[in-house]
Motif scaffolding. Sequence first.
Motif, PDB file in Angstrom:
ATOM      1  N   HIS A  71      38.818  55.110  39.606  1.00 15.73           N
ATOM      2  CA  HIS A  71      39.857  54.087  39.606  1.00 15.73           C
ATOM      3  C   HIS A  71      40.943  54.425  38.588  1.00 15.73           C
ATOM      4  O   HIS A  71      40.658  55.011  37.540  1.00 15.73           O
ATOM      5  N   GLY A  72      42.161  54.002  38.888  1.00 13.22           N
ATOM      6  CA  GLY A  72      43.230  54.186  37.908  1.00 13.22           C
ATOM      7  C   GLY A  72      44.544  53.577  38.344  1.00 13.22           C
ATOM      8  O   GLY A  72      44.993  53.805  39.466  1.00 13.22           O
ATOM      9  N   TYR A  73      45.134  52.779  37.461  1.00 14.28           N
ATOM     10  CA  TYR A  73      46.479  52.244  37.654  1.00 14.28           C
ATOM     11  C   TYR A  73      47.415  52.908  36.646  1.00 14.28           C
ATOM     12  O   TYR A  73      47.037  53.138  35.498  1.00 14.28           O
ATOM     13  N   LEU A 110      41.124  44.444  37.388  1.00 16.38           N
ATOM     14  CA  LEU A 110      41.326  44.388  38.837  1.00 16.38           C
ATOM     15  C   LEU A 110      40.460  45.416  39.559  1.00 16.38           C
ATOM     16  O   LEU A 110      39.913  45.131  40.630  1.00 16.38           O
ATOM     17  N   THR A 111      40.318  46.606  38.967  1.00 20.17           N
ATOM     18  CA  THR A 111      39.537  47.647  39.641  1.00 20.17           C
ATOM     19  C   THR A 111      38.061  47.304  39.747  1.00 20.17           C
ATOM     20  O   THR A 111      37.355  47.850  40.599  1.00 20.17           O
ATOM     21  N   GLN A 112      37.588  46.393  38.898  1.00 24.31           N
ATOM     22  CA  GLN A 112      36.171  46.005  38.902  1.00 24.31           C
ATOM     23  C   GLN A 112      35.951  44.629  39.523  1.00 24.31           C
ATOM     24  O   GLN A 112      34.883  44.047  39.376  1.00 24.31           O
ATOM     25  N   SER A 113      36.934  44.127  40.238  1.00 22.74           N
ATOM     26  CA  SER A 113      36.899  42.757  40.754  1.00 22.74           C
ATOM     27  C   SER A 113      36.542  42.704  42.243  1.00 22.74           C
ATOM     28  O   SER A 113      36.586  43.727  42.944  1.00 22.74           O
ATOM     29  N   ASP A 137      43.937  38.626  57.159  1.00 26.19           N
ATOM     30  CA  ASP A 137      43.356  38.052  55.938  1.00 26.19           C
ATOM     31  C   ASP A 137      44.173  38.389  54.690  1.00 26.19           C
ATOM     32  O   ASP A 137      43.640  38.517  53.588  1.00 26.19           O
ATOM     33  N   GLY A 138      45.496  38.533  54.867  1.00 27.35           N
ATOM     34  CA  GLY A 138      46.385  38.857  53.752  1.00 27.35           C
ATOM     35  C   GLY A 138      46.373  37.805  52.657  1.00 27.35           C
ATOM     36  O   GLY A 138      46.374  38.144  51.471  1.00 27.35           O
ATOM     37  N   GLN A 139      46.355  36.527  53.031  1.00 21.70           N
ATOM     38  CA  GLN A 139      46.346  35.467  52.022  1.00 21.70           C
ATOM     39  C   GLN A 139      45.069  35.503  51.198  1.00 21.70           C
ATOM     40  O   GLN A 139      45.100  35.334  49.968  1.00 21.70           O
ATOM     41  N   ALA A 140      43.951  35.750  51.869  1.00 20.04           N
ATOM     42  CA  ALA A 140      42.671  35.815  51.150  1.00 20.04           C
ATOM     43  C   ALA A 140      42.662  36.976  50.160  1.00 20.04           C
ATOM     44  O   ALA A 140      42.191  36.830  49.018  1.00 20.04           O
ATOM     45  N   LEU A 141      43.186  38.121  50.561  1.00 24.43           N
ATOM     46  CA  LEU A 141      43.246  39.276  49.665  1.00 24.43           C
ATOM     47  C   LEU A 141      44.182  39.021  48.491  1.00 24.43           C
ATOM     48  O   LEU A 141      43.865  39.348  47.340  1.00 24.43           O
ATOM     49  N   LEU A 142      45.341  38.421  48.778  1.00 17.62           N
ATOM     50  CA  LEU A 142      46.282  38.100  47.707  1.00 17.62           C
ATOM     51  C   LEU A 142      45.673  37.109  46.725  1.00 17.62           C
ATOM     52  O   LEU A 142      45.809  37.260  45.500  1.00 17.62           O
ATOM     53  N   ASP A 143      44.974  36.123  47.247  1.00 17.12           N
ATOM     54  CA  ASP A 143      44.319  35.126  46.375  1.00 17.12           C
ATOM     55  C   ASP A 143      43.265  35.780  45.486  1.00 17.12           C
ATOM     56  O   ASP A 143      43.116  35.420  44.306  1.00 17.12           O
ATOM     57  N   LEU A 144      42.529  36.745  46.045  1.00 16.80           N
ATOM     58  CA  LEU A 144      41.533  37.469  45.254  1.00 16.80           C
ATOM     59  C   LEU A 144      42.201  38.207  44.099  1.00 16.80           C
ATOM     60  O   LEU A 144      41.712  38.205  42.956  1.00 16.80           O
ATOM     61  N   ALA A 145      43.333  38.843  44.393  1.00 15.67           N
ATOM     62  CA  ALA A 145      44.059  39.585  43.342  1.00 15.67           C
ATOM     63  C   ALA A 145      44.595  38.631  42.289  1.00 15.67           C
ATOM     64  O   ALA A 145      44.471  38.888  41.086  1.00 15.67           O
ATOM     65  N   LEU A 146      45.176  37.527  42.722  1.00 20.87           N
ATOM     66  CA  LEU A 146      45.779  36.578  41.781  1.00 20.87           C
ATOM     67  C   LEU A 146      44.733  35.848  40.947  1.00 20.87           C
ATOM     68  O   LEU A 146      45.055  35.311  39.882  1.00 20.87           O
TER      69      LEU A 146
END
Length: 330
Positions: free
Chosen positions: A140-142, A117-120, A318-327
């Motif tokens: 980066h770090g989770y 995710l951090t490199q996406s 643009d919340g849906q677009a960001l969520l779609d990118l994450a998913l």
Amino acid sequence: MFQLKTITTATCAAIITLSGAVNATELKLSHQWSTKDVRHKVAQIVADEVAAAGVDLNIKIFPSKSLVKPKEQYNYISRNLLDMSVFPLSYAAGQQPAVSLTLMPGLVKNHDHAARLTQSPFMAALQDKMAEDNVMVLVHGYLAGGFVGKDKCIVKPEDVKGLQIRAAGKSFEQMLIGAGASITSMSSADIYSAMQTGVLNAANTSSSSFVSYRIYEQVKCYTPASENIALWFLYQPLIMSKDKFDGLNAQQQTALLAAAKKAEAFYLEEAKTQDAKSVETFRNAGVEIAEMTQADFDAWRDIAVETSYKEFVNSVADGQALLDLALSVD
């Protein structure tokens, strides 16, 4: 004549030394954890590597919320009142709502998925929004995390009904409210005293924070992140003022980026070990260890989809677009 020459040489040496001191740049790095915590160690690697590079750049670390209050650090960096921080990014959701996605229940599958995710493009989009606030990511770090209960185990959604609970960010708070809990907001640094005084019945935060803040001294049960099931993942990068970075010379920037790369590799590997270490620490303290099943995880995720996921899409541009990118990140 000989005496005059000697004085002149000494004076020149002093001037050169003084000039070097004046030219050296000092950056202030604030965070809320103890010096034993993995996030402090990440900061220390960056500071040590930069110092070793010999580029007249010094990073002074202020641990244990000794310089800036935890939730104010992003805003201080944004305003150039602070240079750097290792920071739970969801704390900044009030200023930059998009970062709520960095603590979305069930969004991250495991530590390797977090690294992807951090490199996406998802993280690139978030960093573009952070840049609008004069904030950039260096490391980066989770980190994964779980639940603690003062009087009982927290595993299923029904376990939090009627409890006063602390969550790290808005999205988790929304899910927990959807499950029937009441929320008391605070930084993870304040969980111990809130548990001790009866303000909290339960809390969630990272495995590292549970140990760093000795929460095992105040609870009966711990539900940790496991290798395959972790509802709680929070992005906690080392961030920096973009203006301050841009103001460094090329050698200093190069040294800082090289140090950050080394620290990031350490952060990922150490993050993978924190969950198991926390279980050992809590068990040794006599705390009961509970286990979340896939069915429990799915029940939490279903509530999250109807609460925090939906609220994010409805309230963030643009919340849906960001969520779609994450998913979309496998």
